[in-house]
Design an enzyme around this catalytic site. Sequence first.
Site, PDB file in Angstrom:
ATOM      1  N   ARG A 191      -7.745  -0.015   4.215  1.00 29.08           N
ATOM      2  CA  ARG A 191      -8.396   1.410   3.997  1.00 29.08           C
ATOM      3  C   ARG A 191      -9.478   1.244   3.085  1.00 29.08           C
ATOM      4  O   ARG A 191     -10.510   2.220   3.152  1.00 29.08           O
ATOM      5  CB  ARG A 191      -7.190   2.284   3.669  1.00 29.08           C
ATOM      6  CG  ARG A 191      -7.487   3.665   3.387  1.00 29.08           C
ATOM      7  CD  ARG A 191      -6.431   4.745   2.999  1.00 29.08           C
ATOM      8  NE  ARG A 191      -5.663   4.861   3.933  1.00 29.08           N
ATOM      9  CZ  ARG A 191      -4.181   5.039   4.035  1.00 29.08           C
ATOM     10  NH1 ARG A 191      -3.689   4.713   2.739  1.00 29.08           N
ATOM     11  NH2 ARG A 191      -3.485   5.372   4.923  1.00 29.08           N
ATOM     12  N   THR A 218       6.550   2.512   0.736  1.00 32.21           N
ATOM     13  CA  THR A 218       6.016   1.335  -0.342  1.00 32.21           C
ATOM     14  C   THR A 218       7.026   0.851  -1.252  1.00 32.21           C
ATOM     15  O   THR A 218       6.655   0.114  -2.214  1.00 32.21           O
ATOM     16  CB  THR A 218       4.859   2.318  -1.050  1.00 32.21           C
ATOM     17  OG1 THR A 218       5.368   3.669  -1.605  1.00 32.21           O
ATOM     18  CG2 THR A 218       3.735   2.748  -0.244  1.00 32.21           C
ATOM     19  N   LYS A 276       0.585   0.240   7.783  1.00 30.72           N
ATOM     20  CA  LYS A 276       1.964   0.662   8.302  1.00 30.72           C
ATOM     21  C   LYS A 276       1.787   1.824   9.454  1.00 30.72           C
ATOM     22  O   LYS A 276       2.544   1.568  10.215  1.00 30.72           O
ATOM     23  CB  LYS A 276       2.769   1.147   6.992  1.00 30.72           C
ATOM     24  CG  LYS A 276       2.796   0.055   6.163  1.00 30.72           C
ATOM     25  CD  LYS A 276       3.996   0.466   4.921  1.00 30.72           C
ATOM     26  CE  LYS A 276       3.267   1.443   4.188  1.00 30.72           C
ATOM     27  NZ  LYS A 276       2.036   0.990   3.341  1.00 30.72           N
ATOM     28  N   THR A 277       1.042   2.810   8.936  1.00 31.12           N
ATOM     29  CA  THR A 277       0.939   4.316  10.176  1.00 31.12           C
ATOM     30  C   THR A 277       0.048   3.373  11.606  1.00 31.12           C
ATOM     31  O   THR A 277       0.773   3.430  12.414  1.00 31.12           O
ATOM     32  CB  THR A 277       0.336   5.150   9.488  1.00 31.12           C
ATOM     33  OG1 THR A 277       0.555   5.494   8.043  1.00 31.12           O
ATOM     34  CG2 THR A 277      -0.109   6.239  10.426  1.00 31.12           C
ATOM     35  N   ASP A 310       7.195   8.301   7.632  1.00 30.70           N
ATOM     36  CA  ASP A 310       6.567   7.999   6.452  1.00 30.70           C
ATOM     37  C   ASP A 310       7.267   8.138   5.348  1.00 30.70           C
ATOM     38  O   ASP A 310       8.022   9.153   5.216  1.00 30.70           O
ATOM     39  CB  ASP A 310       5.110   8.305   6.716  1.00 30.70           C
ATOM     40  CG  ASP A 310       3.771   7.471   5.817  1.00 30.70           C
ATOM     41  OD1 ASP A 310       4.278   6.403   5.502  1.00 30.70           O
ATOM     42  OD2 ASP A 310       2.841   7.853   5.603  1.00 30.70           O
TER      43      ASP A 310
HETATM   44  P1  ADP Z   1      -0.700   2.679   5.636  1.00 32.26           P
HETATM   45  O1  ADP Z   1       0.225   3.643   6.472  1.00 32.26           O
HETATM   46  O2  ADP Z   1      -0.004   1.490   5.229  1.00 32.26           O
HETATM   47  O3  ADP Z   1      -1.083   3.469   4.203  1.00 32.26           O
HETATM   48  P2  ADP Z   1      -2.662   2.759   7.618  1.00 32.26           P
HETATM   49  O4  ADP Z   1      -2.187   2.374   8.698  1.00 32.26           O
HETATM   50  O5  ADP Z   1      -3.180   4.422   7.459  1.00 32.26           O
HETATM   51  O6  ADP Z   1      -2.005   2.428   6.193  1.00 32.26           O
HETATM   52  O7  ADP Z   1      -4.265   2.023   7.490  1.00 32.26           O
HETATM   53  C1  ADP Z   1      -5.193   2.516   6.794  1.00 32.26           C
HETATM   54  C2  ADP Z   1      -6.512   2.365   7.513  1.00 32.26           C
HETATM   55  O8  ADP Z   1      -6.902   0.798   7.490  1.00 32.26           O
HETATM   56  C3  ADP Z   1      -6.486   2.597   9.045  1.00 32.26           C
HETATM   57  O9  ADP Z   1      -6.831   3.813   9.571  1.00 32.26           O
HETATM   58  C4  ADP Z   1      -7.042   1.348   9.696  1.00 32.26           C
HETATM   59  O10 ADP Z   1      -8.530   1.879  10.136  1.00 32.26           O
HETATM   60  C5  ADP Z   1      -7.360   0.261   8.828  1.00 32.26           C
HETATM   61  N1  ADP Z   1      -6.504  -0.786   8.992  1.00 32.26           N
HETATM   62  C6  ADP Z   1      -5.219  -0.997   8.555  1.00 32.26           C
HETATM   63  N2  ADP Z   1      -4.673  -1.953   8.937  1.00 32.26           N
HETATM   64  C7  ADP Z   1      -5.816  -2.749   9.862  1.00 32.26           C
HETATM   65  C8  ADP Z   1      -5.740  -3.916  10.521  1.00 32.26           C
HETATM   66  N3  ADP Z   1      -4.717  -4.721  10.435  1.00 32.26           N
HETATM   67  N4  ADP Z   1      -6.652  -3.996  11.095  1.00 32.26           N
HETATM   68  C9  ADP Z   1      -7.905  -3.426  11.232  1.00 32.26           C
HETATM   69  N5  ADP Z   1      -7.912  -2.110  10.266  1.00 32.26           N
HETATM   70  C10 ADP Z   1      -6.812  -1.725   9.893  1.00 32.26           C
END
Ligand code: ADP
Length: 341
Positions: free
Chosen positions: A230, A170, A76-77, A121
């Site tokens: 992640r 979430t 998401k981030t 977030d």
């Molecule tokens: P969330 O905000 O949903 O908790 P993040 O955006 O921080 O998740 O993602 C966690 C890590 O996973 C990121 O730093 C990135 O390296 C990896 N990641 C997430 N989605 C992808 C994707 N679609 N393709 C490649 N790497 C990804």
Amino acid sequence: MTIRSSKKTTETRLVSPDTRDEDREENTNILRPKRLDEYVGQSHLRQYLGVTIESARIRSAPIEHVLLYGPPGLGKTTLAHIIAREMDAHLRQTSGPALEKPADLVSVLTSLQTGDVLFIDEMHRLKPHLEEILYSAMEDRCIDIMIGSGAGATSIRMDLSPFTLVGATTKLSRLSNPLRDRFGHILKLDLYETKDLERIVERTFRLLGCDGVGADIHQLVASRSRGTPRITNRYAKILRDYATVGSDIRDARVVSDIFEKIGIDERGLDVLDRKFLAALSRHFGGRAVGLSTLAAHTGEEEWTLEDVVEPYLLKLALIERTPRGRRITHAWEQVVREYSE
Ligand code: ADP
């Protein structure tokens, strides 16, 4: 390396999809995809956002507010950063719990420039009185600021620059309807398929400088990653560390041994998953059990079980949700048989 099953399991758990310091340091710099075409998986969502961004660019207008929801660690981030980059926009980042007072939110909103992307977030943790400020900011691009108090109080209306709010949560159900209604796009992120995680681990190994790791190892890591990039990245970094001190991570047997050492089985389950499943099957004898009872029994917080443990167990169909609580399924009996073989 061992995984503890104490009260603080999520902090030490390798499978926790929460951000840990080492993820932050390395992912932010090199592992986080920068552009939409580097973003692996979630193909519907990627296509949809591609059209939305392209259209906004042609119209020279900011895209409508976007709400992203799904379990932690799914990207998401990353998507918020990508949206800003693809729009050539500045990203301002904050989170629900970081915004304590109305003044905190007002100062963020009034500092936005035309076209900026504001990423909030953990939207579900935004305080209700701050939500109300967001309503007019999102819908009418203005905020009303109260000056003074009591009978003499007056309110001044301030216009804001056109901006895009990207919210992430979430827990979609915890967002009030008026807030949800003000997002033009509400997009769900699902747990990733193994084939997508294979591409992610291949990319991560390349970026970490681990050469010569074959497709069998990508598959091995991906299938243990609980559908979560992640976690994929975390395991790739653990394997890189083992390789650095001499292990041959091109050998599937070596990699399987490493996973065994760190307590992750072939399905990606760890000690907390097994404790959770064992509680449902043995302690509660297959009955449907409420979340708070399970939290008390496992010594974990409810949100951990709900956000971190359950989504993957539901995807594997090892548990099911019923109106009376969570229940083990027959699939788990098959897993137990395999464990005891
Ligand atoms: P969330 O905000 O949903 O908790 P993040 O955006 O921080 O998740 O993602 C966690 C890590 O996973 C990121 O730093 C990135 O390296 C990896 N990641 C997430 N989605 C992808 C994707 N679609 N393709 C490649 N790497 C990804």
